[in-house]
Design an enzyme around this catalytic site. Structure first.
Site, PDB file in Angstrom:
ATOM      1  CE1 TYR A 122      -4.021  -1.540   6.419  1.00  0.00           C
ATOM      2  CE2 TYR A 122      -3.299   0.638   5.736  1.00  0.00           C
ATOM      3  CZ  TYR A 122      -3.717  -0.644   5.417  1.00  0.00           C
ATOM      4  OH  TYR A 122      -3.801  -1.018   4.092  1.00  0.00           O
ATOM      5  CB  SER A 160      -0.877   0.030   1.258  1.00  0.00           C
ATOM      6  OG  SER A 160      -1.431   1.320   1.461  1.00  0.00           O
TER       7      SER A 160
END
Length: 249
Positions: A159, A143
């Site tokens: 995260y 990501s």
């Protein structure tokens, strides 16, 4: 894409979203699939959709990457059975949004454990099988949250930390596996619009330059890396939309 036919491919987080899109497209290309996710029900439904579409149902198993004993035993079982494997797609990720004070210790621990330690242990466990393949790949879907100086945009600190951990995991694997014949690639997508190849009209729709990156775009990018000649390695592929700069996760 002819190189994909007959490949034995393991996909984590395959029940929905990007993982499910990978599964359908790779099944269409003739790959032999092994799918995992935390919940078995959506995996079962996806496997049946693939069977109806291609005539062959993929193998699927429930696997929670936050359960380290389960991950270790699962990988050991595969090694003991000498299951052949050509490509490992580490796609699964536990999402956690919001500020730190809104999460308890368990939620933070689960996020980091699943995304980093569980992924690392599964990869370590599958590595002997990959090394036995004549043309093996590890593909980590990270990501842009794993890149430096990217806005949180709703993501939690846990995260973000886990995605940086995945980036470090990928870099370490690449260095350790250099010269073994196992290629390691990381893809860093931004926010993804969830399209399914099971909905053909939507999947085939032409996008304009203001559109978000879609699951189709990420799958296509991954296939481009996986189908290159073996002397070509894509170390990291950073994706962004034409009109934005490092937005999303």
């Amino acid at each position: 894409m002819n190189d994909i036919k007959g490949k034995r491919i393991f996909i984590t987080g395959a029940a929905r979203g990007l993982g499910a899109a990978f599964a359908v497209v790779l099944a269409d290309l003739g790959a032999k699939l092994y799918l995992t996710a935390r919940n078995i029900e959506p995996l079962s439904a996806l496997a049946e959709s693939i069977r109806l579409r291609t005539g062959t149902a993929p193998e699927y198993h429930a696997l929670d990457l936050a359960d380290l004993s389960q991950v270790t035993l699962f990988a050991k079982k595969w090694r003991d059975e000498k299951q052949p494997l050509d490509i490992l797609i580490n796609n699964a990720a536990t999402w956690l949004s919001g500020p730190m004070e809104s999460h308890d210790a368990f939620a933070i621990q689960q996020t980091i454990t699943a995304n980093v330690t569980g992924t690392l242990l599964l990869t370590r466990g599958m590595l002997p099988l990959l090394k036995a393949s004549p043309a093996a790949d590890i593909l980590n879907i990270v990501s842009i949250s794993g890149m430096a100086n990217v806005p949180l945009q709703g993501a939690s600190v846990a995260y973000l930390a886990s995605k940086h951990g995945q980036a470090g995991l990928t870099d370490g694997l690449r260095q350790e596996l250099r010269g073994t014949g196992v290629r390691v690639t990381a893809i860093y997508p931004p926010n993804i619009e969830d399209l399914s190849p099971l909905h053909q009209k939507e999947w085939d729709e032409t996008r304009d330059q203001t559109s978000w990156i879609t699951t189709k775009d990420v799958v296509g990018t991954a296939l481009g890396a996986l189908s290159r000649a073996r002397h070509v390695h894509f170390m990291s592929v950073l994706m962004e939309t034409a009109t934005s700069n490092f937005h999303g996760h």
